[in-house]
Write a protein that holds these residues in place. Structure first.
Motif, mmCIF file in Angstrom:
data_model
loop_
_atom_site.group_PDB
_atom_site.id
_atom_site.type_symbol
_atom_site.label_atom_id
_atom_site.label_comp_id
_atom_site.label_asym_id
_atom_site.label_seq_id
_atom_site.Cartn_x
_atom_site.Cartn_y
_atom_site.Cartn_z
ATOM 1 N N THR A 45 -8.293 1.582 8.704
ATOM 2 C CA THR A 45 -7.472 2.491 7.894
ATOM 3 C C THR A 45 -6.536 1.734 6.968
ATOM 4 O O THR A 45 -6.392 2.092 5.792
ATOM 5 C CB THR A 45 -6.666 3.425 8.814
ATOM 6 O OG1 THR A 45 -7.576 4.189 9.612
ATOM 7 C CG2 THR A 45 -5.783 4.362 7.992
ATOM 8 N N TRP A 46 -5.890 0.695 7.468
ATOM 9 C CA TRP A 46 -4.923 -0.039 6.650
ATOM 10 C C TRP A 46 -5.458 -1.357 6.141
ATOM 11 O O TRP A 46 -5.003 -1.874 5.113
ATOM 12 C CB TRP A 46 -3.623 -0.257 7.437
ATOM 13 C CG TRP A 46 -2.938 1.035 7.690
ATOM 14 C CD1 TRP A 46 -2.830 1.704 8.877
ATOM 15 C CD2 TRP A 46 -2.292 1.865 6.717
ATOM 16 N NE1 TRP A 46 -2.167 2.890 8.709
ATOM 17 C CE2 TRP A 46 -1.824 3.015 7.397
ATOM 18 C CE3 TRP A 46 -2.078 1.755 5.347
ATOM 19 C CZ2 TRP A 46 -1.146 4.030 6.736
ATOM 20 C CZ3 TRP A 46 -1.401 2.772 4.682
ATOM 21 C CH2 TRP A 46 -0.943 3.894 5.383
ATOM 22 N N GLY A 47 -6.450 -1.914 6.806
ATOM 23 C CA GLY A 47 -7.036 -3.156 6.325
ATOM 24 C C GLY A 47 -7.811 -2.983 5.032
ATOM 25 O O GLY A 47 -7.807 -3.869 4.172
ATOM 26 N N ALA A 48 -8.475 -1.827 4.879
ATOM 27 C CA ALA A 48 -9.264 -1.591 3.659
ATOM 28 C C ALA A 48 -8.391 -1.575 2.407
ATOM 29 O O ALA A 48 -8.685 -2.293 1.438
ATOM 30 C CB ALA A 48 -10.069 -0.299 3.795
ATOM 31 N N PRO A 49 -7.299 -0.792 2.368
ATOM 32 C CA PRO A 49 -6.458 -0.848 1.169
ATOM 33 C C PRO A 49 -5.757 -2.185 1.000
ATOM 34 O O PRO A 49 -5.515 -2.622 -0.136
ATOM 35 C CB PRO A 49 -5.450 0.294 1.370
ATOM 36 C CG PRO A 49 -5.471 0.599 2.826
ATOM 37 C CD PRO A 49 -6.852 0.280 3.291
ATOM 38 N N LEU A 50 -5.450 -2.859 2.106
ATOM 39 C CA LEU A 50 -4.870 -4.200 1.996
ATOM 40 C C LEU A 50 -5.843 -5.135 1.290
ATOM 41 O O LEU A 50 -5.459 -5.886 0.385
ATOM 42 C CB LEU A 50 -4.538 -4.733 3.398
ATOM 43 C CG LEU A 50 -4.121 -6.204 3.486
ATOM 44 C CD1 LEU A 50 -2.815 -6.440 2.733
ATOM 45 C CD2 LEU A 50 -3.996 -6.636 4.940
ATOM 46 N N ALA A 51 -7.104 -5.100 1.706
ATOM 47 C CA ALA A 51 -8.113 -5.967 1.084
ATOM 48 C C ALA A 51 -8.249 -5.668 -0.397
ATOM 49 O O ALA A 51 -8.309 -6.596 -1.232
ATOM 50 C CB ALA A 51 -9.454 -5.788 1.795
ATOM 51 N N ARG A 52 -8.292 -4.394 -0.752
ATOM 52 C CA ARG A 52 -8.456 -4.049 -2.171
ATOM 53 C C ARG A 52 -7.263 -4.497 -3.002
ATOM 54 O O ARG A 52 -7.418 -4.995 -4.129
ATOM 55 C CB ARG A 52 -8.684 -2.538 -2.314
ATOM 56 C CG ARG A 52 -10.024 -2.063 -1.769
ATOM 57 C CD ARG A 52 -10.292 -0.631 -2.167
ATOM 58 N NE ARG A 52 -9.347 0.321 -1.597
ATOM 59 C CZ ARG A 52 -9.534 1.004 -0.470
ATOM 60 N NH1 ARG A 52 -10.653 0.821 0.243
ATOM 61 N NH2 ARG A 52 -8.625 1.860 -0.032
ATOM 62 N N ALA A 53 -6.059 -4.330 -2.466
ATOM 63 C CA ALA A 53 -4.864 -4.707 -3.218
ATOM 64 C C ALA A 53 -4.768 -6.220 -3.384
ATOM 65 O O ALA A 53 -4.429 -6.723 -4.464
ATOM 66 C CB ALA A 53 -3.615 -4.161 -2.517
ATOM 67 N N VAL A 54 -5.068 -6.973 -2.323
ATOM 68 C CA VAL A 54 -5.049 -8.436 -2.426
ATOM 69 C C VAL A 54 -6.099 -8.902 -3.424
ATOM 70 O O VAL A 54 -5.837 -9.752 -4.295
ATOM 71 C CB VAL A 54 -5.285 -9.083 -1.050
ATOM 72 C CG1 VAL A 54 -5.540 -10.581 -1.206
ATOM 73 C CG2 VAL A 54 -4.102 -8.846 -0.132
ATOM 74 N N HIS A 55 -7.292 -8.360 -3.315
ATOM 75 C CA HIS A 55 -8.378 -8.733 -4.219
ATOM 76 C C HIS A 55 -7.977 -8.499 -5.670
ATOM 77 O O HIS A 55 -8.160 -9.359 -6.541
ATOM 78 C CB HIS A 55 -9.624 -7.925 -3.862
ATOM 79 C CG HIS A 55 -10.770 -8.112 -4.796
ATOM 80 N ND1 HIS A 55 -11.016 -7.233 -5.839
ATOM 81 C CD2 HIS A 55 -11.728 -9.075 -4.872
ATOM 82 C CE1 HIS A 55 -12.076 -7.639 -6.499
ATOM 83 N NE2 HIS A 55 -12.529 -8.747 -5.947
ATOM 84 N N ALA A 56 -7.398 -7.335 -5.954
ATOM 85 C CA ALA A 56 -7.012 -6.996 -7.322
ATOM 86 C C ALA A 56 -5.922 -7.930 -7.837
ATOM 87 O O ALA A 56 -5.954 -8.369 -9.003
ATOM 88 C CB ALA A 56 -6.544 -5.546 -7.386
ATOM 89 N N ALA A 57 -4.944 -8.267 -6.979
ATOM 90 C CA ALA A 57 -3.838 -9.125 -7.412
ATOM 91 C C ALA A 57 -4.321 -10.546 -7.701
ATOM 92 O O ALA A 57 -3.960 -11.145 -8.715
ATOM 93 C CB ALA A 57 -2.743 -9.140 -6.352
ATOM 94 N N VAL A 58 -5.140 -11.097 -6.807
ATOM 95 C CA VAL A 58 -5.620 -12.466 -7.003
ATOM 96 C C VAL A 58 -6.573 -12.535 -8.191
ATOM 97 O O VAL A 58 -6.539 -13.478 -8.987
ATOM 98 C CB VAL A 58 -6.285 -12.993 -5.721
ATOM 99 C CG1 VAL A 58 -6.890 -14.377 -5.956
ATOM 100 C CG2 VAL A 58 -5.269 -13.053 -4.582
ATOM 101 N N LEU A 59 -7.416 -11.519 -8.350
ATOM 102 C CA LEU A 59 -8.340 -11.498 -9.476
ATOM 103 C C LEU A 59 -7.575 -11.480 -10.800
ATOM 104 O O LEU A 59 -7.903 -12.212 -11.733
ATOM 105 C CB LEU A 59 -9.244 -10.270 -9.368
ATOM 106 C CG LEU A 59 -10.536 -10.269 -10.190
ATOM 107 C CD1 LEU A 59 -11.459 -11.396 -9.760
ATOM 108 C CD2 LEU A 59 -11.239 -8.925 -10.046
ATOM 109 N N ALA A 60 -6.530 -10.662 -10.872
ATOM 110 C CA ALA A 60 -5.731 -10.594 -12.098
ATOM 111 C C ALA A 60 -4.952 -11.878 -12.325
ATOM 112 O O ALA A 60 -4.880 -12.394 -13.455
ATOM 113 C CB ALA A 60 -4.775 -9.398 -12.024
ATOM 114 N N GLY A 61 -4.379 -12.425 -11.254
ATOM 115 C CA GLY A 61 -3.581 -13.631 -11.404
ATOM 116 C C GLY A 61 -4.388 -14.856 -11.759
ATOM 117 O O GLY A 61 -3.889 -15.771 -12.425
#
Length: 220
Positions: A190-206
């Motif tokens: 439940t919480w790991g999935a949105p965590l993964a997506r948010a981390v992925h998006a931040a690192v990809l953008a950075g």
């Protein structure tokens, strides 16, 4: 909850050096690989401090504790260091999870490189700070670190780098200290999935652009 970070500076070696400060409204549970406040426990603040690429202190925890004291931060907290200019922090949210990342990929490495080369003197630290708005049990906290790391590695691979991270990356995950603990933090939880997506998006953008070390900018 964990408030948005405040950007400030400290005067050090004749320069005004940036750092980010997160303050919590109350005690939070945390897991972290940071040099100050690492491990699992209750924490009240987080600092992510820029340092020059020539940084060679052998007491980073004491250095960070001194910075925290100078900022008036009380109680246990977490301290991170990076050669990245922390003014370039990336923020992403997903399903109530909030992630902040400073992304330096100048020293990309495979985690299991059989013959690692000496690290190049380029900015190469990915610091991730994440807030999950549900209490996580100990196992879920540890699992959340693995989930965030997997998502970071996925983003780095999608950026075209033959690497899983850098030698000095750090991850911090914080959550409420009270309530019934959630047992899972994996990428399909439940919480790991949105965590993964948010981390992925931040690192990809950075990692999409060229990151110039703060000390290189200072010299210009």
């Amino acid at each position: 909850m964990l408030n948005e970070p405040i950007l400030t500076t400290r005067h050090e070696d004749g320069w005004d050096v940036p750092l980010l400060v997160w303050r919590a409204d109350g005690p939070l549970r945390a897991v972290s690989s940071a040099p100050l406040g690492g491990g699992v426990g209750v924490r009240r603040w987080v600092v992510n401090a820029t340092v020059p690429m020539s940084y060679d202190r052998d007491d980073p925890a004491a250095h960070l504790a001194g910075l925290a004291a100078g900022l008036g931060l009380a109680g246990p907290g977490i301290g991170l260091l990076t050669g990245v200019d922390v003014t370039e922090v990336l923020t992403r949210t997903d399903g109530g999870v909030r992630v902040w990342a400073t992304v330096g990929l100048g020293t990309p490495v495979w985690a299991a490189d059989p013959a690692p080369a000496p690290p190049a003197q380029r900015v190469g630290t990915v610091n991730i700070v994440a807030y999950v708005p549900a209490p996580l049990g100990d196992a879920a906290l540890v699992n959340a670190v693995a989930t965030a790391t997997e998502a970071k590695a996925q983003a780095i691979w999608e950026l075209g780098l033959p690497a899983t991270g850098t030698p000095t990356d750090a991850v911090t995950v914080l959550c409420p200290a009270t309530g019934d603990p959630v047992p899972y933090g994996g990428p399909r939880s439940t919480w790991g999935a949105p965590l993964a997506r948010a981390v992925h998006a931040a690192v990809l953008a950075g990692g999409a652009g060229t990151v110039v070390p703060w000390s290189d900018r200072r010299a210009r």
